[in-house]
Design a protein around this motif. Sequence first.
Motif, mmCIF file in Angstrom:
data_model
loop_
_atom_site.group_PDB
_atom_site.id
_atom_site.type_symbol
_atom_site.label_atom_id
_atom_site.label_comp_id
_atom_site.label_asym_id
_atom_site.label_seq_id
_atom_site.Cartn_x
_atom_site.Cartn_y
_atom_site.Cartn_z
ATOM 1 N N PRO A 1 0.620 2.976 -4.969
ATOM 2 C CA PRO A 1 0.121 4.303 -5.365
ATOM 3 C C PRO A 1 1.252 5.285 -5.698
ATOM 4 N N HIS B 1 0.829 -1.216 0.000
ATOM 5 C CA HIS B 1 0.000 0.000 0.000
ATOM 6 C C HIS B 1 0.866 1.271 0.000
ATOM 7 N N ASN C 1 -2.820 7.653 -1.903
ATOM 8 C CA ASN C 1 -3.755 6.709 -2.510
ATOM 9 C C ASN C 1 -4.887 7.445 -3.232
#
Lengths: 257, 418
Positions: free
Chosen positions: B201, B197, B407
Amino acid sequence: MDPQAVSAASQAVVHTGFALFLDKLYYFIMVPLVYISVIVMIVGIVAKIVSIVRAPIPAFSLKTYPAKKRPFLAALGDTFGMPMIRKEKPLFWFFLMMFHIGIFFLFFGHLDLFPGVNLMPPESRHMIGAGAVGLSVTIPTFYFLFRRFKGQERHISVPSDYLLLLLLLFIFLLGDMISWGNSWTANGFVMTKADFKNYFGILKSFSFVDPRTVLHGSHYHFVVLHVFLAELFMMILPFTKIVHTFFSLPLNLLRRR
Amino acid sequence: MEAATQEALKKLFESKLNKAMRLYLDTCAHCGLCVEACHVYQAMPETKYTPVGRAEVVRKLFKRYFKMQGKIAPWLGEVIELDDKSVNMAYEAAFSCTGCRRCVTVCPFGIDTQQVMNIAKLLLIGAEKQPQILAMLSDMSIAKGETWKETANDYIAALNNLAPEVEALAPTPPGRPAIPIDVENANVLYVGLSGKHSIVPAAAILNAASENWTISHFEAVNFAAWLGDGEKQRLIAKRIIMEAERLKVKEVAVVECGTATRVLKFMTGSHPFRIVSIVELIARYIEQGRIKVKPGTISGTLTYHDPCQLGRNGGVMEEPRYIIGKLTDKFVELTPNKEANWCCGGGGGLISLGEHEFRMKTGKVKVDQMRASKADTICTACENCHTQLTELNEHYGLGMKVESLTNLVAHALTGFGA
């Protein structure tokens, strides 16, 4: 000089026994201890500053953001304007400002007692502010003291916090009595600014003359006590939180640079 | 406590007495201004949870061993001895403080409780009472710095597996891998965290900007900063600094991690390359027109939580708002915000330590802010804050969405090849 400005001289009295001891103690407080306390204060402050200057510099910047374009001016503003206190606790800020401005005038009020310095007219029987300056430090000191008896202020306070405020309070109350209260007698001033100027003249000249020869009347006891407590304050100054007098600006620079 | 241990702790204490620390320890007037600035105190109004209460543990030891007052009139400052009890007090003080430095901004002298707590933390290390989780994680990070070549192939394989996810967000520039690694003379060295994560992004955004970038072999997080171990903190940061020097990059961009950014940017000295937060980099790309984001990808109103180490302590406050301004016109501020923003309660290593109950209690003031904002989504730019906000959201049943700013940007990328 206005002859009325100086109180009438009284006949010198020769004491024996305990009275003689008190005379000697008073003399010690009024003359030698003044020099001693000033020296202790200066040496203490210099030693404190040297110990800090010699300590290693922090390895990185401790500033907070947003960064100020003129960090030094911002630190000056923090130090003398205390904006964070004004925002969080306006009443506390009001008394702090009143107190610190009062201290500023108090310094000049005492400077005015030195021979050759005449911030007030020489014939004036009053010190600067005619008693108002004394009140401007006394009232906030009461506030500073009383706020330590409640809430978290009580829990975070240590004995030295109370003792320091009590010391200041007694110095100020005695000062109020000397600069203001002593004019409340039926015959007018017991001691005048000119009398105190003569005493400061003795100190300045290092003549070691007994101040009793220029400061007359029963108020002398209060003057001695005022001077003694002020000496005590000067001697402990470098070793207490009063050092913020010197360190507030450098500290504020740390968070601005 | 044995005399030898006490002596060793005194020496450790003395080693921390730099100019700032001497001023901090000498000057506090016990005015109490800092008391209500602490989010922990707001939730649990006890003296030990006030900034001054915490600093007093260290200050009373300082007075006892390094000031005349502590020797001739210890009762004046209620000094304490270096013993097991005071070490336990130091633990509670140090690890109930998230190091948010909100108290610094209200103190008339700017006394830095986070720095004072570093003395408490060093004493804990000396007494071998430091949190073992943080010590272990710090040691693992250092070990990774020594053995990274041995695991490099596995890491590169794992990165390659992420390529489809990156390309789903933005096309990879021709002739380059989706997640480049070990690229010499790259413009940007991106330092992420261990989870994908934190990589996917950011990789999409860097690719969308057609940046000549490379990813670090290391994770940015610096557990030793929370542990209070200066030497280990330096070693963990040094891995990344050496990598940037080896690759001769122009810029190091740090993942959404407040502490890592602050450590690398402000505590490692000067370098031939710049160190920025990924948020600063994204703002620059948008400003320069290197990436485009389509507004309206976020449903409902959005608010932003300023991570303490990035905002108040790092100066990154306008950039996230600039980015958000491009993403949505339904932005609402938390009150207060920016330099006055409340800590979420997850800093100072508390997330790594677990401390769920304590964090949920002390996050109450943040929860009140979130509720008052009436926002549908809250975003932030710090991994710890994100975790804490997510847990607060669940614990208090706020029903908000919690997002990372990177994100949000990655999922709003548009206009490729334009």
